[in-house]
Design a protein around this motif. Structure first.
Motif, PDB file in Angstrom:
ATOM      1  N   ILE A 640      26.771 -53.076  18.404  1.00 28.61           N
ATOM      2  CA  ILE A 640      26.292 -51.707  18.566  1.00 28.61           C
ATOM      3  C   ILE A 640      27.473 -50.766  18.344  1.00 28.61           C
ATOM      4  O   ILE A 640      28.566 -50.990  18.879  1.00 28.61           O
ATOM      5  N   VAL A 641      27.202 -49.763  17.534  1.00 33.04           N
ATOM      6  CA  VAL A 641      28.241 -48.761  17.300  1.00 33.04           C
ATOM      7  C   VAL A 641      27.768 -47.482  17.982  1.00 33.04           C
ATOM      8  O   VAL A 641      26.647 -47.018  17.741  1.00 33.04           O
ATOM      9  N   THR A 642      28.588 -46.991  18.863  1.00 30.35           N
ATOM     10  CA  THR A 642      28.207 -45.733  19.516  1.00 30.35           C
ATOM     11  C   THR A 642      29.311 -44.710  19.267  1.00 30.35           C
ATOM     12  O   THR A 642      30.446 -45.061  18.961  1.00 30.35           O
ATOM     13  N   GLY A 643      28.932 -43.498  19.421  1.00 29.99           N
ATOM     14  CA  GLY A 643      29.913 -42.420  19.257  1.00 29.99           C
ATOM     15  C   GLY A 643      29.254 -41.106  19.627  1.00 29.99           C
ATOM     16  O   GLY A 643      28.043 -41.048  19.900  1.00 29.99           O
ATOM     17  N   PHE A 670      25.185 -40.854  19.375  1.00 31.53           N
ATOM     18  CA  PHE A 670      24.415 -41.718  18.476  1.00 31.53           C
ATOM     19  C   PHE A 670      24.702 -43.183  18.807  1.00 31.53           C
ATOM     20  O   PHE A 670      25.698 -43.511  19.452  1.00 31.53           O
ATOM     21  N   CYS A 671      23.823 -43.976  18.338  1.00 31.84           N
ATOM     22  CA  CYS A 671      23.924 -45.399  18.664  1.00 31.84           C
ATOM     23  C   CYS A 671      23.315 -46.185  17.520  1.00 31.84           C
ATOM     24  O   CYS A 671      22.165 -45.971  17.154  1.00 31.84           O
ATOM     25  N   LEU A 672      24.104 -47.089  16.943  1.00 27.68           N
ATOM     26  CA  LEU A 672      23.617 -47.883  15.815  1.00 27.68           C
ATOM     27  C   LEU A 672      23.682 -49.367  16.186  1.00 27.68           C
ATOM     28  O   LEU A 672      24.593 -49.808  16.873  1.00 27.68           O
ATOM     29  N   LYS A 673      22.706 -50.092  15.674  1.00 30.74           N
ATOM     30  CA  LYS A 673      22.686 -51.519  16.004  1.00 30.74           C
ATOM     31  C   LYS A 673      22.699 -52.330  14.704  1.00 30.74           C
ATOM     32  O   LYS A 673      21.967 -52.027  13.776  1.00 30.74           O
ATOM     33  N   PHE A 674      23.559 -53.316  14.685  1.00 35.24           N
ATOM     34  CA  PHE A 674      23.650 -54.174  13.501  1.00 35.24           C
ATOM     35  C   PHE A 674      23.533 -55.624  13.922  1.00 35.24           C
ATOM     36  O   PHE A 674      24.158 -56.034  14.890  1.00 35.24           O
ATOM     37  N   TYR A 675      22.771 -56.365  13.162  1.00 31.48           N
ATOM     38  CA  TYR A 675      22.696 -57.805  13.461  1.00 31.48           C
ATOM     39  C   TYR A 675      23.827 -58.531  12.733  1.00 31.48           C
ATOM     40  O   TYR A 675      24.122 -58.229  11.582  1.00 31.48           O
ATOM     41  N   VAL A 676      24.365 -59.438  13.462  1.00 28.32           N
ATOM     42  CA  VAL A 676      25.540 -60.122  12.897  1.00 28.32           C
ATOM     43  C   VAL A 676      25.076 -61.218  11.945  1.00 28.32           C
ATOM     44  O   VAL A 676      24.316 -62.098  12.343  1.00 28.32           O
ATOM     45  N   PRO A 677      25.499 -61.152  10.736  1.00 29.53           N
ATOM     46  CA  PRO A 677      25.115 -62.212   9.782  1.00 29.53           C
ATOM     47  C   PRO A 677      25.967 -63.461  10.056  1.00 29.53           C
ATOM     48  O   PRO A 677      26.986 -63.378  10.730  1.00 29.53           O
ATOM     49  N   PRO A 678      25.559 -64.582   9.489  1.00 27.76           N
ATOM     50  CA  PRO A 678      26.286 -65.831   9.768  1.00 27.76           C
ATOM     51  C   PRO A 678      27.762 -65.753   9.385  1.00 27.76           C
ATOM     52  O   PRO A 678      28.575 -66.455   9.945  1.00 27.76           O
TER      53      PRO A 678
END
Lengths: 878, 168
Positions: A640-643, A670-678
């Protein structure tokens, strides 16, 4: 030569034997008789040979002429050779003859001595004869007693040799006699004070005294007369120890005979010593028989018995199948004159045991010694353990729960017990795992006690390793067998003394990343490592200790999943950090702080300055990256990226098409969510997304500055209304924006140019063009028909061609003194065959507000161009 | 006989020595005659040589016989020795065996004599004890049968005996 050789004179034979002893006048002795038989004079021999030779020679010489030459020669030669031999013999004889006299004397003496020998044997025979003759000179001893009997009784009283049975005794007599005997015995024993100590316990009954020696024997003695110094007689003998056995008649007879002999010479003391020794020997025999039975029974193959009768000892070898542990014991008579046992093991100091004197039991004796041996063995194992360095770190690894059982803690869940099998001496570890079985085997093949601790410690290591593997496996981890980690690396990174390593990983991790469980003698550590192939195995490229109580973690599923989360996060962040470094973006770990790897299970977070990735000021200060481990709903890890960003209603109006993006313009967050790839490569995604947001935000700001109505705002699409019922859609792609217009939109005419402007000059220019050209294009939309062409040169220059009327009009958008003006001119002259549209001259010359007539054209404000163009169009068309 | 013959060390009496020399001559003559016969060819020279040798032999034989009658008539030899030599055996073996037999018998008889004298003393003592009245007669017998022996052999006698054996 002969003894009397140099004693001439006198020659006689007596002198030969005892020379010088006899001083009796020598000359009185007769000479030794001379032997002359069988002697011949040498001269006779010589003359016989000479005569013989001569006659033969004559004979030969006479017969020679009759024969031929060769025969002659041979005959003559044969004769000569033979004759020569004869003369050589004669020479030998002559030489020998030098001794002849002496030898003759020797012969005389020998012959005389032989005569003497005969004399001696004659003397012996004569003496024998005298002795025999003397017998008849002896006087006989008269049997006066019998003679008197005969005189008195008229006949001799001969012995009946027990053929006539004696009169039977009456019971009363017997009883009286026995009572008398009892009294006599009591008196005698009461009065004597030299009864041996073991014989102090006695009872008198039935005319006999019974001495009872506890645990040995009972012996009955009687007396034959009332003299206090008279001897005892041994009557009966019994054993008084267990197992009870009867005295066989043969033994009883022997004991009686020997006992009575001893009683005559050595008295009661001697009897006790004798019977005591006998009983000891008998006990030994009983034990030996029992032991042999055992050795042939359940102890087959593990027990060897040898009996040394002459030493009064039994040698026992037990645990014969265990080459390193088999031991000897010897049962024999101790100094205290009791049976005892001496234990002579190989690895321990010898020990002496007493044997229960009352009961002879080989089983008891054997188990006594074996239990002791087991105790010693286990105590030794424990001693070795206590003195080893392992003890200091693991005081509970080996504890004795009894003399014959050691408890060994392998893992918190697995405990085994070390015992020793009585029969075989094998060390036994309770437990069923294959590891325990092989450790047990090692303990039994390894005879050195010193190494047993090592074996048990190894077993513990392996058991822990197995346990760790099973636990983490069931928690969804992969256990990877890696055996080729470079030993130097292990020493360097994990420290010395690492016995076992186990590598585990989550399936979705990037290649090369592992959690390594290292087991040393005294600790289990978790490491977080990245391996890279290198020469000579895998090298440890990156390593970080996980300060966790390893077993606690392994045993708790929550902690394991936490560990998985944290380590996944670490990997992701490690890679993010690497990527940031590659891009020269300064970053900083917020939690845990970069240098302190303390509270291990905290999720890491990282921040980097916003200015490093975006030039726009939409986001303030820093971006913060946090890790969200996969939960039950979503089996994916996420970052999660927040700022914080500038508070703006515009941004808050951005609708986010998914829950992955939250823009809170009201609160400026703001808040961004990223799924971690393999492959964990997530940074690019983050940066792209941030750039996208940045673009969106800046578009919105621009649109707002034009006071346009935003109909739909999302990160990928912005729809706004720039004129009543006219909307433009901006699709924000990865690289560029696409604008979209509805089919009836007048601007579709210049969409291509608009896109170009958007690409090259930005949204602001686009909007300016859009607003400037709207009235013009709106007019164009109804001017354009089948015989009127509205040609677009570019967004600022158009031409309308009327083919029917043969007129052409140019429309141009120009900046005049910072003010946009539209110039409409008649350009029919440019086209051959066309002519000036005179119908428009009235319009060209009109001079209403916002318009300036220009003879063949007119300049006007943008907002009146639509009206003006429609007037021009209707003028030309009519 | 060769020089290894032990008897060769004993100087032979002159008569025997002369006899031996004669025998050696005869043996030599016989050998020469044999060579002559072997090499004999029907020439006058060789014939003369053989004849001369035969004559020499004859005269030597005659001399041997004559001198033997004068010089060695008193030398008696046992028939067994003659047989020994005839059979080709060493006559010294005979000598040695006889000497050994002598030593053995000498010791045996010596022992017997001691034993007998000891027994005589014991017997005398017993008789004197049992029959004191015979004491005088016992003394007479003892007187007549020589003195008692010392209890053991003295060193002197021992060494002498050894010397005697050594000399054999």
């Amino acid at each position: 030569m002969s003894v009397d050789d140099h004693d001439h004179p006198p020659p006689p034979g007596a002198q030969v034997v005892v020379k010088g002893q006899l001083n009796v006048a020598d000359e009185d002795f007769p000479p030794v008789p001379h032997i002359s038989e069988n002697f011949i004079p040498l001269s006779v021999v010589v003359s016989r040979l000479v005569e013989n030779t001569y006659s033969e020679l004559v004979n030969i010489l006479e017969t020679l002429p009759a024969a031929n030459d060769t025969t002659k020669k041979r005959k003559f030669l044969n004769f000569l050779v033979h004759t020569r031999q004869q003369y050589i013999k004669l020479l030998v004889l002559t030489q020998w003859s030098r001794n002849a006299k002496d030898i003759s004397k020797v012969i005389d003496v020998v012959s005389w001595l032989s005569g003497q020998k005969n004399c001696f044997s004659n003397v012996v025979w004569a003496l024998q004869a005298v002795k025999q003759d003397l017998g008849s000179a002896r006087l006989r001893n008269p049997d006066i007693a019998t003679a008197l009997e005969v005189f008195v009784l008229g006949k001799p009283r001969l012995s009946s040799f027990n053929y006539i049975p004696p009169k039977s005794l009456s019971p009363q007599t017997i009883l009286d006699t026995l009572r008398d005997l009892n009294v006599l015995l009591s008196l005698r024993l009461a009065l004597t004070d030299d009864i041996p100590v073991p014989f102090r316990n006695y009872k008198i009954a039935n005319g006999r005294v019974t001495f009872c020696v506890e645990g040995e024997f009972e012996v009955d003695l009687g007396i034959a007369d009332d003299d206090p110094t008279s001897r005892f007689f041994l009557i009966d003998f019994r054993y008084s120890f267990k197992p009870t056995s009867t005295v066989t008649p043969a033994i009883r007879a022997t004991v009686e005979r020997i006992g009575n002999e001893v009683l005559t010479t050595k008295g009661l003391d001697g009897l006790y010593d004798c019977l005591h020794n006998f009983t000891l020997s008998y006990k030994l025999l009983i034990l030996q028989q029992q032991l042999v039975r055992l050795a042939n029974g359940i102890w087959t193959g593990t027990l060897n018995i040898s009996y040394f009768a002459e030493r009064q000892a039994i040698a026992i070898q037990y645990w014969s199948e265990q080459p390193g542990r088999k031991a000897m014991a010897e049962i024999g008579v101790l100094q205290a004159k009791v049976l005892g046992m001496r234990w002579i093991p190989r690895d321990f100091p010898p020990e002496t045991f007493a044997i229960d004197q009352d009961e002879m039991s080989a089983q008891t004796v054997l188990s006594q010694i074996i239990v002791y041996h087991i105790q010693q063995l286990l105590a030794a194992v424990q001693t070795v353990f206590l003195s080893s360095h392992i003890y200091k770190s693991l005081p509970n690894l080996i504890t004795a729960i009894s003399d014959t059982k050691l408890k060994i803690e392998l893992t918190p869940n697995l405990t085994t017990y070390l015992t020793v099998e009585h029969l075989t001496g094998r060390m036994v570890l309770e437990g069923t795992t294959d590891l325990i079985a092989s450790a047990e085997k090692a303990l039994n093949t390894q005879t050195d006690i010193q190494s047993s601790t090592q074996i048990l410690t190894n077993l513990r290591h392996l058991s822990i390793q197995r346990e760790v593997e099973n636990r983490v496996n069931s928690a969804g981890w992969d256990v990877i067998k890696i055996t080729n980690i470079r030993p130097d690396d292990i020493r360097q990174k994990y420290g010395v003394g690492v016995r076992q390593t186990t590598t585990i990983r989550q399936r979705h991790w990037m290649r090369g990343w592992f959690i390594v469980v290292t087991i040393t003698d005294n600790a289990i550590n978790l490491w977080f490592s990245e391996f890279k192939p290198a020469e000579g195995g895998l090298s440890i490229a990156w390593n970080e200790p996980l300060e966790l109580e390893a077993l606690d973690t392994i045993y708790s599923p929550e902690k394991l999943s936490q560990l998985a989360a944290v380590t996944s996060a670490r990997i992701t962040f490690h890679i993010i950090a690497n990527c940031l470094q590659e891009r020269n973006i300064p970053y900083e770990f917020i939690l845990p702080p970069p240098d302190v790897y303390g509270s291990a299970l905290e999720l890491p977070s990282l921040q980097f300055d916003s200015s490093a990735v975006t030039k726009s000021s939409w986001a303030k200060s820093a971006f913060k990256l946090e890790f969200i481990p996969s939960d039950t709903k979503e089996h994916r890890n996420a970052v999660i990226v927040t700022g914080s960003m500038e508070k703006s209603s515009a941004v808050s109006s951005v609708s986010t098409d998914s829950s992955d993006v939250i823009l809170d313009g009201q609160n400026g967050r703001f808040c961004l969510k990223f799924y971690v790839p393999p492959n964990h490569l997530i940074l690019q995604q983050i940066l792209d997304r941030l750039a996208q947001i940045q673009r969106s935000v800046s578009f919105i700001a621009t649109l707002q500055s034009f006071k346009l109505k935003l109909e739909e705002v999302s990160l990928s699409r912005i729809v706004f209304e720039y004129a009543p019922d006219l909307r433009m859609t901006l699709t924000i792609g990865e690289q560029k924006m696409m604008l979209g217009l509805s089919g009836s939109n007048p601007h579709r005419r210049i969409q291509f140019f608009l896109q170009d402007i958007l690409d090259n000059e930005g949204l602001r220019s686009l909007l300016a063009v859009l607003l400037a050209t709207l009235p013009l294009l709106r007019a164009a939309s109804y001017i354009d028909s089948s015989d009127v062409y509205f040609i677009t040169h570019n967004p600022k220059s158009y031409r309308i061609i009327y083919y029917t009327q043969k007129h052409a009009i140019d429309i141009e958008l120009r900046d005049k003194d910072g003010h946009k003006m539209v110039y409409i001119t008649d350009s029919s002259g440019d086209i051959p065959g066309f002519k000036q549209a005179d119908v428009c001259s009235s319009i060209w010359n009109s001079n209403s507000p916002g318009m300036v007539g220009l003879e063949t054209g007119i300049a006007c404000e943008i907002d009146v161009v639509e009206d003006l163009l429609s007037r021009v169009h209707s003028a030309i068309s009519s | 006989m060769s020089s290894s013959d032990p008897s060769a060390h004993i100087p032979a009496p002159p008569a025997l020595q002369a006899q031996e020399d004669r025998l050696r001559h005869i043996i030599e003559t016989l050998l020469e005659l044999a060579i002559g016969v072997h090499d004999y060819e029907s020439v006058a020279q060789s014939k003369d040589a053989v004849v001369a040798r035969v004559n020499l032999l004859t005269s030597q034989l005659s001399e041997l016989d004559n001198s033997a009658k004068d010089t060695v008539a008193d030398v008696l030899v046992p028939r067994e020795i003659v047989q020994y030599i005839e059979d080709g055996r060493n006559p010294n073996v005979y000598t040695r065996e006889f000497v050994e037999l002598l030593v053995k018998q000498n010791q045996f008889v010596n022992g017997k004599m001691r034993a007998m004298r000891d027994f005589r003393d014991v017997l005398a003592e017993q008789i004197r004890e049992t029959y004191p009245e015979l004491s005088n007669e016992v003394d007479v017998v003892l007187q007549n049968t020589g003195p008692s022996y010392p209890p053991i052999l003295t060193e002197e006698t021992k060494t002498e005996e050894q010397d005697n054996e050594g000399r054999q």
